[in-house]
Design an enzyme around this catalytic site. Structure first.
Site, short mmCIF file in Angstrom:
data_model
loop_
_atom_site.label_atom_id
_atom_site.label_comp_id
_atom_site.label_asym_id
_atom_site.label_seq_id
_atom_site.Cartn_x
_atom_site.Cartn_y
_atom_site.Cartn_z
N CYS A 181 0.86 -1.18 0.00
CA CYS A 181 0.00 0.00 0.00
C CYS A 181 0.90 1.24 0.00
CB CYS A 181 -0.89 -0.04 1.25
SG CYS A 181 -1.95 1.41 1.39
N CYS A 230 0.49 3.62 -6.37
CA CYS A 230 -0.64 2.97 -5.66
C CYS A 230 -0.78 1.58 -6.27
CB CYS A 230 -1.92 3.77 -5.87
SG CYS A 230 -3.39 2.88 -5.31
N1 DGL Z 1 -3.57 0.37 -2.77
C1 DGL Z 1 -3.28 1.39 -1.82
C2 DGL Z 1 -2.09 2.21 -2.22
O1 DGL Z 1 -1.16 1.61 -2.74
C3 DGL Z 1 -4.44 2.10 -1.21
C4 DGL Z 1 -5.39 2.79 -2.10
C5 DGL Z 1 -6.58 3.30 -1.34
O2 DGL Z 1 -7.16 2.55 -0.58
O3 DGL Z 1 -6.90 4.49 -1.51
O4 DGL Z 1 -1.98 3.37 -1.99
#
Ligand code: DGL
Length: 268
Positions: A73, A185
């Site tokens: 994340c 992301c």
């Molecule tokens: N997949 C996550 C990231 O890499 C989180 C995205 C989210 O929940 O806004 O930032």
């Protein structure tokens, strides 16, 4: 030798990009994946809240007996580095490995970072990129519409809503003649063809999850912590287990049924 599973967590489906990359590199390792779909998206939240949630996510996986964790994340990695570093098992985030990959590729021209609002606001990726590649311009764009679209199942190639959002967010980057696009992301790796299609020319796309998975594979080898399991994948979701069970195999590119267990969303 260490047969405990590797833990992976994310706010939701984005973490599957890390699971997919890890499984391709280390097919015999068991993986415990926590998708916090019930609390997604993370990307509009404040730093303190993200730090608390990161600790909860890590504690859940540590309680599951993992030997190492991928914080798949970008939002958590860029806002809660101290929490990742203070865990009782090694935690690999989404910042260092992709930035190092970009530095090592020795490219030139502007680098575009696309990520959640909280990631862009933190300035963590931009600072790391400027330090690693001081001669290159770094442009950051927050793309808040992508994660809700993906979490609600808009993941098939050619989805018009995804393509429209991609065009809107990436147009300013295309106009700057970007040469490298960093997907800061993990969800964005699930819509990579739609992102590439916006440029109309060959562009280097760097996906944070696969870089981090490669770093974890190298470090487990070096530390003698490789496992000899059966490549079992167990998934925990705090969201809709039926939706997860339907979408996750598609996103992983597998037809094998997944072991999915629903858990209640944690108190924030
Ligand atoms: N997949 C996550 C990231 O890499 C989180 C995205 C989210 O929940 O806004 O930032």
């Amino acid at each position: 030798m260490d047969d405990r599973p590797i833990g992976v967590f994310d706010s939701g489906f984005g973490g599957l990009t890390a699971v997919r990359a890890l499984h391709a590199l280390l097919p015999e390792e068991d993986i415990l994946f926590f998708a916090d779909n019930g609390r997604a998206p993370y990307g509009g939240r404040e730093r303190e809240q993200l730090r608390r949630m990161a600790k909860q996510d890590i504690d859940l996986l540590v309680g599951g007996g993992v030997k190492a964790i991928i914080a798949a994340c970008g939002t958590v990695s860029s806002n809660a580095a101290d929490v990742l570093h203070s865990a009782s098992v090694p935690v690999t985030g989404m910042i260092e490995a992709p930035v190092e990959a970009i530095r090592a590729s020795g490219g030139s021209g502007p680098i575009g970072l696309i990520a959640t609002a909280a990631t862009v606001r933190s300035g963590t990726f931009a600072a790391a990129l400027r330090e690693a590649c001081p001669e290159r311009e770094v442009l950051s764009v927050a793309c808040p519409d992508f994660v809700p679209l993906i979490e609600s199942g808009h993941v098939q190639p050619g989805e018009p809503a995804v393509q429209e959002a991609a065009e809107r967010y990436l147009k300013p980057l295309r106009e700057k003649h970007l040469t490298t696009l960093l997907l800061g992301c993990t969800h964005y790796g699930l819509i990579e063809p739609a992102l590439r299609a916006c440029f109309g020319y060959e562009i280097e796309v760097v996906e944070a999850s696969s870089c981090a998975a490669a770093a974890v594979a190298a470090s487990l080898r070096k530390e003698g912590l490789r496992g000899a399991g059966s490549g079992r994948l167990r998934c925990l979701t705090s969201g809709d287990a039926a939706l997860f069970t339907r979408l996750a195999p598609l996103l992983l590119g597998t037809s094998a049924p997944l072991e999915v267990r629903a858990i209640a969303p944690m108190e924030e």
